[in-house]
Design an enzyme around this catalytic site. Structure first.
Site, PDB file in Angstrom:
ATOM      1  N   TRP A  14      48.054  16.164  14.143  1.00 31.77           N
ATOM      2  CA  TRP A  14      48.038  14.926  14.729  1.00 31.77           C
ATOM      3  C   TRP A  14      48.082  14.782  16.351  1.00 31.77           C
ATOM      4  CZ3 TRP A  14      45.813  10.648  14.677  1.00 31.77           C
ATOM      5  CH2 TRP A  14      46.278   9.370  15.291  1.00 31.77           C
ATOM      6  N   GLY A  15      48.914  15.648  16.732  1.00 31.19           N
ATOM      7  CA  GLY A  15      48.564  15.971  18.247  1.00 31.19           C
ATOM      8  C   GLY A  15      47.274  16.499  18.738  1.00 31.19           C
ATOM      9  N   ALA A 154      45.490  12.391  10.128  1.00 38.43           N
ATOM     10  CA  ALA A 154      44.863  12.812  11.345  1.00 38.43           C
ATOM     11  C   ALA A 154      43.281  13.568  11.066  1.00 38.43           C
ATOM     12  CB  ALA A 154      45.619  14.207  11.760  1.00 38.43           C
ATOM     13  N   LYS A 206      57.949   5.162   5.558  1.00 40.34           N
ATOM     14  CA  LYS A 206      56.917   5.460   4.530  1.00 40.34           C
ATOM     15  C   LYS A 206      56.834   6.853   3.933  1.00 40.34           C
ATOM     16  CE  LYS A 206      53.921   7.558   7.189  1.00 40.34           C
ATOM     17  NZ  LYS A 206      53.237   8.752   7.046  1.00 40.34           N
ATOM     18  N   ARG A 270      50.257  14.217   3.576  1.00 36.02           N
ATOM     19  CA  ARG A 270      50.831  15.862   3.012  1.00 36.02           C
ATOM     20  C   ARG A 270      52.162  15.796   2.382  1.00 36.02           C
ATOM     21  NH1 ARG A 270      50.889  17.453   9.464  1.00 36.02           N
ATOM     22  NH2 ARG A 270      51.881  15.367   9.177  1.00 36.02           N
ATOM     23  N   ASN A 271      52.934  14.605   2.797  1.00 34.96           N
ATOM     24  CA  ASN A 271      54.208  14.355   1.761  1.00 34.96           C
ATOM     25  C   ASN A 271      53.846  14.085   0.457  1.00 34.96           C
ATOM     26  OD1 ASN A 271      56.803  14.321   3.885  1.00 34.96           O
ATOM     27  ND2 ASN A 271      55.163  13.016   4.745  1.00 34.96           N
ATOM     28  N   LYS A 299      54.104  20.428   9.340  1.00 37.34           N
ATOM     29  CA  LYS A 299      55.517  20.166   8.833  1.00 37.34           C
ATOM     30  C   LYS A 299      55.493  18.960   8.114  1.00 37.34           C
ATOM     31  CE  LYS A 299      57.297  23.566  10.893  1.00 37.34           C
ATOM     32  NZ  LYS A 299      57.727  24.856  10.238  1.00 37.34           N
ATOM     33  N   GLN A 301      57.571  15.510   7.097  1.00 38.38           N
ATOM     34  CA  GLN A 301      58.668  14.862   7.590  1.00 38.38           C
ATOM     35  C   GLN A 301      59.541  14.063   6.580  1.00 38.38           C
ATOM     36  OE1 GLN A 301      58.337  14.695  11.918  1.00 38.38           O
ATOM     37  NE2 GLN A 301      58.603  16.292  10.685  1.00 38.38           N
TER      38      GLN A 301
HETATM   39  P1  NAD Z   1      52.253  19.569  12.221  1.00 37.74           P
HETATM   40  O1  NAD Z   1      52.748  18.984  11.100  1.00 37.74           O
HETATM   41  O2  NAD Z   1      50.824  19.963  12.462  1.00 37.74           O
HETATM   42  O3  NAD Z   1      53.200  20.421  13.044  1.00 37.74           O
HETATM   43  C1  NAD Z   1      53.097  21.640  13.286  1.00 37.74           C
HETATM   44  C2  NAD Z   1      53.294  21.732  14.984  1.00 37.74           C
HETATM   45  O4  NAD Z   1      54.727  21.779  14.953  1.00 37.74           O
HETATM   46  C3  NAD Z   1      52.649  22.753  15.672  1.00 37.74           C
HETATM   47  O5  NAD Z   1      52.131  22.345  16.833  1.00 37.74           O
HETATM   48  C4  NAD Z   1      53.667  23.823  15.976  1.00 37.74           C
HETATM   49  O6  NAD Z   1      53.490  24.598  17.168  1.00 37.74           O
HETATM   50  C5  NAD Z   1      54.768  23.200  16.127  1.00 37.74           C
HETATM   51  N1  NAD Z   1      56.091  23.903  15.935  1.00 37.74           N
HETATM   52  C6  NAD Z   1      56.624  24.669  15.084  1.00 37.74           C
HETATM   53  N2  NAD Z   1      58.023  24.938  15.317  1.00 37.74           N
HETATM   54  C7  NAD Z   1      58.113  24.415  16.778  1.00 37.74           C
HETATM   55  C8  NAD Z   1      59.254  24.403  17.471  1.00 37.74           C
HETATM   56  N3  NAD Z   1      60.364  25.235  17.277  1.00 37.74           N
HETATM   57  N4  NAD Z   1      59.243  23.719  18.523  1.00 37.74           N
HETATM   58  C9  NAD Z   1      58.309  22.902  18.728  1.00 37.74           C
HETATM   59  N5  NAD Z   1      57.225  22.698  18.050  1.00 37.74           N
HETATM   60  C10 NAD Z   1      57.015  23.539  17.068  1.00 37.74           C
HETATM   61  O7  NAD Z   1      52.482  18.236  13.343  1.00 37.74           O
HETATM   62  P2  NAD Z   1      51.457  16.838  13.437  1.00 37.74           P
HETATM   63  O8  NAD Z   1      50.956  16.635  12.286  1.00 37.74           O
HETATM   64  O9  NAD Z   1      50.889  16.818  14.952  1.00 37.74           O
HETATM   65  O10 NAD Z   1      52.627  16.048  13.457  1.00 37.74           O
HETATM   66  C11 NAD Z   1      53.715  15.236  14.502  1.00 37.74           C
HETATM   67  C12 NAD Z   1      54.070  13.947  14.408  1.00 37.74           C
HETATM   68  O11 NAD Z   1      53.084  13.132  13.852  1.00 37.74           O
HETATM   69  C13 NAD Z   1      54.945  13.856  12.938  1.00 37.74           C
HETATM   70  O12 NAD Z   1      56.133  13.139  13.118  1.00 37.74           O
HETATM   71  C14 NAD Z   1      53.951  13.274  11.986  1.00 37.74           C
HETATM   72  O13 NAD Z   1      54.727  12.614  10.730  1.00 37.74           O
HETATM   73  C15 NAD Z   1      53.190  12.465  12.715  1.00 37.74           C
HETATM   74  N6  NAD Z   1      51.919  12.170  12.331  1.00 37.74           N
HETATM   75  C16 NAD Z   1      51.148  13.177  11.619  1.00 37.74           C
HETATM   76  C17 NAD Z   1      49.884  12.730  11.238  1.00 37.74           C
HETATM   77  C18 NAD Z   1      48.864  13.650  10.602  1.00 37.74           C
HETATM   78  O14 NAD Z   1      48.152  13.139   9.433  1.00 37.74           O
HETATM   79  N7  NAD Z   1      49.138  14.906  10.695  1.00 37.74           N
HETATM   80  C19 NAD Z   1      49.418  11.250  11.132  1.00 37.74           C
HETATM   81  C20 NAD Z   1      50.172  10.453  11.802  1.00 37.74           C
HETATM   82  C21 NAD Z   1      51.487  10.651  12.417  1.00 37.74           C
HETATM   83  P1  13P Z   2      51.658  12.990   6.031  1.00 36.54           P
HETATM   84  O1  13P Z   2      52.616  13.760   7.159  1.00 36.54           O
HETATM   85  O2  13P Z   2      52.492  12.729   4.694  1.00 36.54           O
HETATM   86  O3  13P Z   2      50.405  13.742   6.116  1.00 36.54           O
HETATM   87  O4  13P Z   2      51.219  11.466   6.513  1.00 36.54           O
HETATM   88  C1  13P Z   2      50.371  11.392   7.562  1.00 36.54           C
HETATM   89  C2  13P Z   2      50.496  10.066   8.326  1.00 36.54           C
HETATM   90  O5  13P Z   2      51.511   9.857   8.633  1.00 36.54           O
HETATM   91  C3  13P Z   2      49.194   9.109   7.892  1.00 36.54           C
HETATM   92  O6  13P Z   2      49.615   8.056   8.687  1.00 36.54           O
END
Ligand code: NAD
Ligand code: 13P
Length: 352
Positions: A14-15, A154, A206, A270-271, A299, A301
């Protein structure tokens, strides 16, 4: 007014998409510097190259968002202090378990006028009770911190499919509007809502319901059961949020951050996917093992959030009020079988 510099702290799935959205806007909007800095938790790829170097060479996050160009104005930086030094706007988007450590490292390193937003879905439970991630950021770093949550898988936004999101803010509507401008595109429609706790708790809770949805999928219980789980889950989300913060508004649950995120995560997150596999294996393989195998560095959550929510419920004597939340934790911790997700009333201590 001044031209703002944006830094993104985090570069996972997502980042990286957030970087793409923001970078497309900073190029277009005069109130932002073109360059978007992205702090990357450095790692070495199987090829022996550093992830930041590959991102800067190819303009792609080859590990967490392969195949998507981030925009030439995104600069990956492995040095956290350097990445935040000149920023006026900080976007936090790491898995929630890393935020306490990151906040500690950032104390005293930020510009005076910086504002923050958290895209992180999760919470921290300490001795004195639950702390939302935006509160951790605003208290430790003494900055205004909004949140952005929504139905935002994402990989779908990465290929520019239409979706919506919600910015939650506390008081300063002007700051919230600036975040809305920074994120909004034709395919990403962002609405500000004055309920920062409600928005953040929706995004956080959620993920617990998504595990329950994954369990019923893995057990092949069908659509009615899954809908029932989502309905019960939404009720528990609202009740829990309001018990923690009486200011939380009912209307927030009808925004993208509420019911829409619940639906998309229970369908395609993913969850859900890993919980499905967990149930198919009869709970015999742990979430940690399945996460590592299925998500390759990304990862979950929900599992830690379920544990954190459980701690709050236990400390406050609310376990019986939240049978779904409590049961999700009992299952993911291996204390109940996945099938307990629809039998939890039988496990309630005082059930006749
Ligand atoms: P991700 O699940 O892809 O996590 C991997 C990231 O964690 C990588 O950037 C990795 O470098 C980093 N990481 C691993 N070990 C680390 C450490 N020790 N210190 C710091 N970073 C470390 O991450 P994401 O999908 O970008 O999710 C970030 C947040 O956004 C979460 O809270 C997630 O719930 C939320 N989110 C995700 C999505 C999605 O679809 N992926 C959508 C909306 C919100
Ligand atoms: P997951 O981490 O379960 O993939 O959920 C992504 C999300 O937050 C969608 O809005």
């Amino acid at each position: 007014s001044q031209i703002s510099r944006v830094t993104i702290v985090g570069s996972g799935n997502w980042g990286s998409v957030a970087a793409k959205l923001i970078a497309s806007n900073t190029l277009k909007l005069a109130s932002f510097h073109d360059e978007v800095r992205m702090w990357v938790f450095e790692e070495t790829l199987p090829t022996g190259q550093k992830l930041t170097e590959v991102i800067n060479q190819t303009n792609e996050n080859v590990k967490y968002l392969p195949g998507i160009k981030l925009g030439k104005n995104v600069v990956a930086d492995p040095d956290l202090d350097n990445a935040v030094r000149d920023a006026n706007m900080l976007v936090f988007v790491t898995p929630h378990q890393f935020m306490e450590g990151i906040c500690k490292r950032l104390v005293g390193k930020l510009k005076e006028d910086v504002v923050a937003i958290s895209l992180i879905k999760g919470m921290e439970v300490k001795m004195d009770g639950p702390h939302m991630i935006s509160t951790l950021i605003s208290e430790q770093l003494r900055v205004n911190c909004c949140v952005l949550m929504g139905a935002n898988i994402a990989n779908e936004i990465a290929v520019e499919k239409f979706s919506e999101a919600t910015v939650g803010y506390r008081e300063n509507r002007e700051v919230a509007k600036k975040w809305v401008r920074l994120f909004s595109t034709l395919y990403f429609v962002v609405t500000p809502v004055q309920d920062v706790e409600g928005v953040e708790l929706c995004g956080t809770l959620k993920n617990v319901v998504a595990l329950a949805a994954g369990f019923v999928d893995g057990l092949e219980m069908g659509n009615n059961t899954k809908a029932a789980i989502m309905r019960i889950g939404l009720r528990e989300m609202r009740a829990f949020s309001k018990l923690l913060f009486s200011s939380v508004k009912d209307s927030t649950f009808f925004e993208s951050c509420g019911v829409a995120d619940l639906i998309t995560t229970c369908l395609g997150g993913r969850n859900r996917r890993v919980a499905d596999a967990f149930a198919k294996n009869g709970g015999k393989r742990s979430f940690d093992e399945l996460e590592a195998e299925m998500l390759q560095g990304q990862k979950l959550q929900g599992v830690s959030t379920a544990r954190e929510v459980y701690e709050v419920l236990r400390h406050r004597g609310w376990l019986e009020l939240f049978p779904l939340f409590a049961t999700v934790h009992e299952i993911s911790a291996g204390r109940l079988p996945p099938s307990a997700i629809v039998e939890y009333s039988e496990h309630k201590p005082n059930c006749s």
